[in-house]
Every structure is written in C-alpha cells, then in structure tokens.
Design a protein around this motif. Structure first.
Motif, PDB file in Angstrom:
ATOM      1  N   GLU A  82       0.831  -1.202   0.000  1.00 41.88           N
ATOM      2  CA  GLU A  82       0.000   0.000   0.000  1.00 41.88           C
ATOM      3  C   GLU A  82       0.866   1.251   0.000  1.00 41.88           C
ATOM      4  O   GLU A  82       2.025   1.220   0.392  1.00 41.88           O
ATOM      5  CB  GLU A  82      -0.948   0.013   1.183  1.00 41.88           C
ATOM      6  N   ASP A  83       0.259   2.343  -0.428  1.00 44.53           N
ATOM      7  CA  ASP A  83       0.932   3.631  -0.492  1.00 44.53           C
ATOM      8  C   ASP A  83       0.290   4.542   0.546  1.00 44.53           C
ATOM      9  O   ASP A  83      -0.879   4.878   0.447  1.00 44.53           O
ATOM     10  CB  ASP A  83       0.775   4.225  -1.890  1.00 44.53           C
ATOM     11  N   ARG A  84       1.056   4.918   1.539  1.00 41.00           N
ATOM     12  CA  ARG A  84       0.549   5.831   2.567  1.00 41.00           C
ATOM     13  C   ARG A  84       1.184   7.205   2.468  1.00 41.00           C
ATOM     14  O   ARG A  84       0.908   8.067   3.284  1.00 41.00           O
ATOM     15  CB  ARG A  84       0.823   5.248   3.952  1.00 41.00           C
ATOM     16  N   GLU A  85       2.054   7.382   1.493  1.00 39.43           N
ATOM     17  CA  GLU A  85       2.728   8.663   1.335  1.00 39.43           C
ATOM     18  C   GLU A  85       1.734   9.763   0.975  1.00 39.43           C
ATOM     19  O   GLU A  85       0.992   9.643   0.014  1.00 39.43           O
ATOM     20  CB  GLU A  85       3.786   8.565   0.230  1.00 39.43           C
ATOM     21  N   GLN A  86       1.721  10.807   1.733  1.00 36.27           N
ATOM     22  CA  GLN A  86       0.930  12.007   1.459  1.00 36.27           C
ATOM     23  C   GLN A  86      -0.546  11.714   1.206  1.00 36.27           C
ATOM     24  O   GLN A  86      -1.191  12.368   0.409  1.00 36.27           O
ATOM     25  CB  GLN A  86       1.518  12.760   0.269  1.00 36.27           C
ATOM     26  N   ARG A  87      -1.085  10.728   1.897  1.00 36.83           N
ATOM     27  CA  ARG A  87      -2.504  10.393   1.756  1.00 36.83           C
ATOM     28  C   ARG A  87      -3.098  10.179   3.138  1.00 36.83           C
ATOM     29  O   ARG A  87      -2.465   9.599   3.998  1.00 36.83           O
ATOM     30  CB  ARG A  87      -2.707   9.117   0.942  1.00 36.83           C
ATOM     31  N   PHE A  88      -4.315  10.600   3.302  1.00 34.87           N
ATOM     32  CA  PHE A  88      -5.001  10.351   4.557  1.00 34.87           C
ATOM     33  C   PHE A  88      -5.409   8.885   4.648  1.00 34.87           C
ATOM     34  O   PHE A  88      -5.283   8.243   5.669  1.00 34.87           O
ATOM     35  CB  PHE A  88      -6.228  11.258   4.681  1.00 34.87           C
ATOM     36  N   ARG A  89      -5.885   8.348   3.523  1.00 35.44           N
ATOM     37  CA  ARG A  89      -6.281   6.941   3.462  1.00 35.44           C
ATOM     38  C   ARG A  89      -5.272   6.179   2.611  1.00 35.44           C
ATOM     39  O   ARG A  89      -4.910   6.625   1.530  1.00 35.44           O
ATOM     40  CB  ARG A  89      -7.656   6.795   2.820  1.00 35.44           C
ATOM     41  N   PRO A  90      -4.835   5.026   3.079  1.00 29.48           N
ATOM     42  CA  PRO A  90      -3.890   4.245   2.263  1.00 29.48           C
ATOM     43  C   PRO A  90      -4.565   3.725   0.994  1.00 29.48           C
ATOM     44  O   PRO A  90      -5.774   3.507   0.961  1.00 29.48           O
ATOM     45  CB  PRO A  90      -3.480   3.103   3.177  1.00 29.48           C
ATOM     46  N   SER A  91      -3.770   3.533  -0.038  1.00 28.50           N
ATOM     47  CA  SER A  91      -4.286   2.952  -1.275  1.00 28.50           C
ATOM     48  C   SER A  91      -3.351   1.827  -1.713  1.00 28.50           C
ATOM     49  O   SER A  91      -2.174   1.826  -1.391  1.00 28.50           O
ATOM     50  CB  SER A  91      -4.385   4.012  -2.370  1.00 28.50           C
ATOM     51  N   VAL A  92      -3.908   0.875  -2.440  1.00 26.16           N
ATOM     52  CA  VAL A  92      -3.119  -0.255  -2.902  1.00 26.16           C
ATOM     53  C   VAL A  92      -2.226   0.222  -4.044  1.00 26.16           C
ATOM     54  O   VAL A  92      -2.697   0.806  -5.017  1.00 26.16           O
ATOM     55  CB  VAL A  92      -4.017  -1.419  -3.364  1.00 26.16           C
ATOM     56  N   ALA A  93      -0.916  -0.042  -3.907  1.00 24.99           N
ATOM     57  CA  ALA A  93       0.050   0.422  -4.898  1.00 24.99           C
ATOM     58  C   ALA A  93       0.604  -0.695  -5.769  1.00 24.99           C
ATOM     59  O   ALA A  93       1.071  -0.444  -6.869  1.00 24.99           O
ATOM     60  CB  ALA A  93       1.206   1.129  -4.198  1.00 24.99           C
TER      61      ALA A  93
END
Length: 94
Positions: A43-54
């Motif tokens: 997952e990508d948590r960089e600069q996001r409030f909610r994580p997203s699948v990367a």
C-alpha cells in the motif's frame, strides 16, 4: 502482459493494461485450483489520509505476476480477492 525475465524457473509478468489483466484471469486464475499461490499487497501511505493499494504480487505455481492497481484501478484488486476465493492447495500471504 510483458514477461520481464525468467529466474530460477519462474516467469515474471507485469500486468498493467486491461487486456493483460484479462489474460491473467484466463491463464493464471484458471490454474489456481489445487495449486499453491502466494499473495502480497503493498500500500501507499505517502501524502494520503487513506492508504491505497500500490502493487499486487501473485504467484501461481512457478509464475509470478506483478499487477499495477494504480494503472488498472479496482479491477486489479478484485483479481486478488478472486484468487483467494478459489481453491488453492496452499496460500502464502505477506
């Protein structure tokens, strides 16, 4: 679908288009029943409030697939869920 290279008997395939994803479903998911699979979701948590699948990595037998959900969207995530809903002999998750 692009085959990246063969290493130690494995075929690595990068799945980044809808056509490639459709071929993955036809070729790889059809062979899951009774075979071992491995699944890893990054997952990508960089600069996001909610994580997203990367990134989604799925191994079926000796074939390794790197699936790009950033380019493919939700359809890529559904493939990972579908792989788990089939009847593999072993599931390895990271």
């Amino acid at each position: 679908m692009r085959t990246i290279e063969r290493a130690r008997g494995h075929r690595f395939t990068y799945v980044d288009t809808q056509d490639a994803l459709d071929r993955f479903v036809e070729e790889a998911l059809e062979s899951v029943d009774g075979d071992a699979i491995a699944l890893d979701i990054e997952e990508d948590r960089e600069q996001r409030f909610r994580p997203s699948v990367a990134l989604i990595q799925i191994t079926v037998g000796d074939d390794d697939y790197v699936i790009d959900p950033v380019r493919l969207g939700r359809d890529a995530l559904m493939v990972a869920v579908e792989a788990l809903c089939l009847t593999p002999s072993v599931v390895v998750m990271h």
